[in-house]
Design an enzyme around this catalytic site. Structure first.
Site, PDB file in Angstrom:
ATOM      1  N   GLU A  44       0.836  -1.201   0.000  1.00  0.00           N
ATOM      2  CA  GLU A  44       0.000   0.000   0.000  1.00  0.00           C
ATOM      3  C   GLU A  44       0.876   1.258   0.000  1.00  0.00           C
ATOM      4  O   GLU A  44       1.786   1.399   0.811  1.00  0.00           O
ATOM      5  CB  GLU A  44      -0.889  -0.027   1.238  1.00  0.00           C
ATOM      6  CG  GLU A  44      -1.770   1.177   1.454  1.00  0.00           C
ATOM      7  CD  GLU A  44      -2.606   1.055   2.730  1.00  0.00           C
ATOM      8  OE1 GLU A  44      -3.484   1.906   2.942  1.00  0.00           O
ATOM      9  OE2 GLU A  44      -2.377   0.096   3.514  1.00  0.00           O
ATOM     10  N   LYS A 126      -8.760   2.468  -2.290  1.00  0.00           N
ATOM     11  CA  LYS A 126      -9.208   1.733  -1.100  1.00  0.00           C
ATOM     12  C   LYS A 126     -10.697   1.994  -0.879  1.00  0.00           C
ATOM     13  O   LYS A 126     -11.148   3.149  -0.926  1.00  0.00           O
ATOM     14  CB  LYS A 126      -8.392   2.169   0.118  1.00  0.00           C
ATOM     15  CG  LYS A 126      -8.743   1.417   1.399  1.00  0.00           C
ATOM     16  CD  LYS A 126      -8.049   2.015   2.627  1.00  0.00           C
ATOM     17  CE  LYS A 126      -6.620   1.625   2.721  1.00  0.00           C
ATOM     18  NZ  LYS A 126      -6.033   2.010   4.043  1.00  0.00           N
ATOM     19  N   CYS A 162      -5.580  -3.102   2.141  1.00  0.00           N
ATOM     20  CA  CYS A 162      -5.533  -3.092   3.611  1.00  0.00           C
ATOM     21  C   CYS A 162      -6.891  -3.189   4.304  1.00  0.00           C
ATOM     22  O   CYS A 162      -7.398  -4.269   4.531  1.00  0.00           O
ATOM     23  CB  CYS A 162      -4.768  -1.862   4.096  1.00  0.00           C
ATOM     24  SG  CYS A 162      -4.126  -2.059   5.791  1.00  0.00           S
ATOM     25  N   SER A 189      -0.093  -1.925   7.388  1.00  0.00           N
ATOM     26  CA  SER A 189      -0.762  -2.052   8.681  1.00  0.00           C
ATOM     27  C   SER A 189       0.270  -1.971   9.806  1.00  0.00           C
ATOM     28  O   SER A 189       1.143  -2.838   9.904  1.00  0.00           O
ATOM     29  CB  SER A 189      -1.507  -3.396   8.746  1.00  0.00           C
ATOM     30  OG  SER A 189      -2.199  -3.536   9.960  1.00  0.00           O
ATOM     31  N   LEU A 332      23.329   8.246  30.798  1.00  0.00           N
ATOM     32  CA  LEU A 332      23.379   6.940  31.450  1.00  0.00           C
ATOM     33  C   LEU A 332      23.396   7.118  32.964  1.00  0.00           C
ATOM     34  O   LEU A 332      24.369   7.627  33.530  1.00  0.00           O
ATOM     35  CB  LEU A 332      24.623   6.157  30.995  1.00  0.00           C
ATOM     36  CG  LEU A 332      24.684   5.825  29.499  1.00  0.00           C
ATOM     37  CD1 LEU A 332      25.975   5.071  29.185  1.00  0.00           C
ATOM     38  CD2 LEU A 332      23.477   5.011  29.080  1.00  0.00           C
ATOM     39  N   SER A 333      22.310   6.698  33.603  1.00  0.00           N
ATOM     40  CA  SER A 333      22.178   6.868  35.053  1.00  0.00           C
ATOM     41  C   SER A 333      22.605   5.634  35.817  1.00  0.00           C
ATOM     42  O   SER A 333      22.749   5.683  37.039  1.00  0.00           O
ATOM     43  CB  SER A 333      20.717   7.170  35.394  1.00  0.00           C
ATOM     44  OG  SER A 333      19.902   6.034  35.102  1.00  0.00           O
ATOM     45  N   GLY A 334      22.764   4.514  35.114  1.00  0.00           N
ATOM     46  CA  GLY A 334      22.982   3.246  35.794  1.00  0.00           C
ATOM     47  C   GLY A 334      21.686   2.503  36.042  1.00  0.00           C
ATOM     48  O   GLY A 334      21.699   1.367  36.506  1.00  0.00           O
ATOM     49  N   GLY A 335      20.556   3.138  35.723  1.00  0.00           N
ATOM     50  CA  GLY A 335      19.254   2.513  35.926  1.00  0.00           C
ATOM     51  C   GLY A 335      18.811   1.692  34.737  1.00  0.00           C
ATOM     52  O   GLY A 335      19.451   1.671  33.677  1.00  0.00           O
TER      53      GLY A 335
END
Length: 584
Positions: A44, A126, A162, A189, A332-335
């Site tokens: 599509e 369609k 679709c 889709s 980067l927090s370590g979490g």
């Protein structure tokens, strides 16, 4: 019975890239021809990409799409491919525009055309236009009113787009009335978790209703918040799967089909739902029998965790590559959240294109700083540390903030630091917020919400843990180093903005919270229904109030990959200024 070798090209199209998409059609048609295909199909709106949104309302873009289709037809003929019919989706307009309220100006159509011998020999739009979830096609398109039938090598092929399969009535029963031997639907889709199972059952059901073999060709790749997972399917008239393509990958699914000969007395005129049969005959007689291609078979299926993770990787990769971004930057927090985002980014773009920054404050624990460094070591991403303490002390000396303002200052300093590095070095920032936090407003505007894209924006916290565990497990099974430190998974989640802080100081346990959120956000259940499902009334009231009052924050969050039935974005459109409270 006549034989038909069908080439279903499951491709990743880029919105607006008419030249690039046309090039892909030509290249793949040539390969299909080399493999002896009799009919080639593309998804599509493959020529324009999908969804085009308000581009459909620009007459210049509609004109460009129509011109690109004509040029594509001519090029296929010029390159010796003109005898091979090619079905391709594009943006068209109705031949007779009838301006009226509620009808899009210019009468654009979500259309497809069969290209043969240098021209479009059959075009159609369609019929069923979706108007739910992320779809608002009534805003953009006018519906088609025909049942297109292509007779090729003695087989009648009914064509659909679709939603014509997803909705009852219309082209599916009309295909039976027209006595088609094959129903071919081209689709774009979007992916949702577990939608592949729903899709398979749908195609089986429609094949039985149409009374013929049914082929479902799907788009793959990503477009803004949407991901398309491919998974093209061919089933026989009884619903038995004959072939199935891979998920999240471009592929040509080539399948040999034995189909009933076209009925010389097949009806014309108007059939089901007022559809008029538009039959074009390209080749009336069947081809001589030939040696079949090796059976296409069924590609291996991804389990639920692998499928969701693949969707997130695909979404981020498409957003970065299609918008010309070469590298990403992550705090980067370590979490667990930033760790999962980093793993997704490394898989999507390569660790060499991922830059991580640890930004500790006086409240950052040693184990969190160690976990961030360990993540960088395991993945190989670029890593540096920039302390926010001097900046924090300067602001506190000037403003004397306390309480929540002091906590949020730390988050905003981190966001400012990330954006400064982004501007200096050219990386885009990835926001690490998950769906649970966004739902209840547990985030800081212009702090942890800073970014160009939110890879896990539609992932509840319980799924964040689940995906992190899956990613580590899958790495171990392949003999690779698991990317996410175990401590990031097992320690209690915390923003670390004050001494001893953990998320459960402000929020219910995530399994309970996520269950309530899924009912309220994804399924639109009311407070009474959620309480009746077994959840504490006071907790439900508190949770729903947090969701309702956080709409202004969510509206300012960056886009992110949709994986659920209702993500925060096009799916869920609520007013920011709103006195209604489900919780009373």
């Amino acid at each position: 019975m006549p034989q038909l070798r069908l080439a279903l090209n499951q491709i990743d199209a880029r919105v607006g890239d008419l030249a690039g998409n046309a090039e892909s059609v030509v290249r793949r048609t040539r390969r299909a021809a080399e493999r002896g295909a009799h009919l080639v199909a593309f998804p599509e709106m493959a020529l324009t990409g999908y969804p085009v949104e308000d581009l459909a309302l620009r007459s210049s873009f509609v004109d460009a799409s129509r011109a690109a289709l004509r040029a594509l037809a001519a090029r296929l003929a010029d390159e010796g491919l003109g005898e091979l019919p090619v079905l391709v989706g594009y943006l068209d307009r109705a031949p007779h525009d009838r301006p009226a309220y509620g009808r899009p100006a210019g009468a654009p159509r979500n259309a497809a055309a069969v290209l043969h011998r240098g021209e479009a020999v059959l075009s159609f739009a369609k019929h069923h236009l979706p108007n739910y979830g992320v779809f608002d096609e009534y805003r953009y398109f006018v519906p088609g009113d025909t049942l297109p039938v292509l007779r090729v090598h003695g087989v009648d092929v009914a064509l659909a787009i679709c939603e014509d399969l997803w909705q009852d009535g219309g082209r599916v029963p009309a295909a039976r009335s027209a006595r088609a031997g094959l129903l071919l639907s081209v689709n774009a889709s979007p992916y949702e978790r577990e939608k592949d199972d729903t899709r398979l059952e749908l195609v089986r059901k429609r094949a039985r209703e149409a009374g013929c073999t049914t082929a479902y060709l799907a788009l793959t790749g990503g477009q803004d918040e949407l991901v398309f997972d491919g998974d093209s399917i061919v089933v026989d008239r009884d619903g038995t799967v004959l072939a199935r393509a891979a998920q999240f990958a471009e592929e040509c699914l080539l399948v040999d089909l034995d189909l009933p000969a076209a009925d010389p007395d097949a009806p014309g005129g108007v059939v089901d739902d007022g559809l008029r049969i538009d039959r074009v005959v390209l080749s009336g007689g069947p081809l001589p029998a030939s040696a079949p291609e090796p059976a296409a078979g069924q590609a291996p299926r991804l389990d639920d965790d692998a499928e969701v993770y693949a969707a997130l990787v695909t979404g981020l990769r498409a957003y970065a590559e299609k918008n010309g971004f070469r590298s990403v930057l992550i705090g980067l927090s370590g979490g667990i959240d930033s760790a999962l985002v980093a793993a997704i980014a490394c898989d999507a773009l390569g660790a060499e294109n991922v830059y991580g920054v640890s930004m500790p404050s006086k409240y950052s624990s040693e184990h969190s700083k160690d976990d961030a460094a360990e993540l960088a070591r395991r993945t190989g991403l670029h890593y540096r540390t920039v302390s926010i303490e001097p900046m924090f002390d300067a602001f506190m000396g000037a403003l004397g903030l306390t309480g929540l303002a002091e906590e949020n200052l730390q988050s905003r300093l981190r966001g400012t630091t990330l954006m400064a590095i982004s501007n200096q070095e050219g990386h885009i920032v990835l926001a690490p917020g998950n769906k649970s936090e966004l739902a209840v407003g547990y985030s800081t505007l212009y702090g942890d919400s800073v970014g160009a894209f939110g890879p896990i924006k539609d992932v509840y916290k319980t799924w964040v843990f689940r995906l992190a565990e899956w990613r580590n497990r899958s790495a171990a099974e392949r003999g690779e180093t698991p990317p996410i430190p175990e401590n990031s998974i097992t320690k209690p989640p915390s923003a670390e903005l004050r001494p001893g802080q953990v998320d459960t100081d402000s929020l219910p346990d995530y399994p309970v919270l996520d269950a309530i959120l899924e009912l309220y956000v994804d399924r639109d259940r009311g407070a009474d229904e959620i309480v009746a499902a077994g959840y504490d009334a006071e907790l439900v009231t508190k949770t729903l109030r947090m969701v309702d009052t956080a709409e202004y924050k969510r509206r300012q969050y960056p886009p992110g990959t949709k994986i659920s039935p209702k993500g925060f974005g096009k799916d869920r459109r609520l007013p920011i200024t709103n006195r209604w409270r489900e919780s009373g």
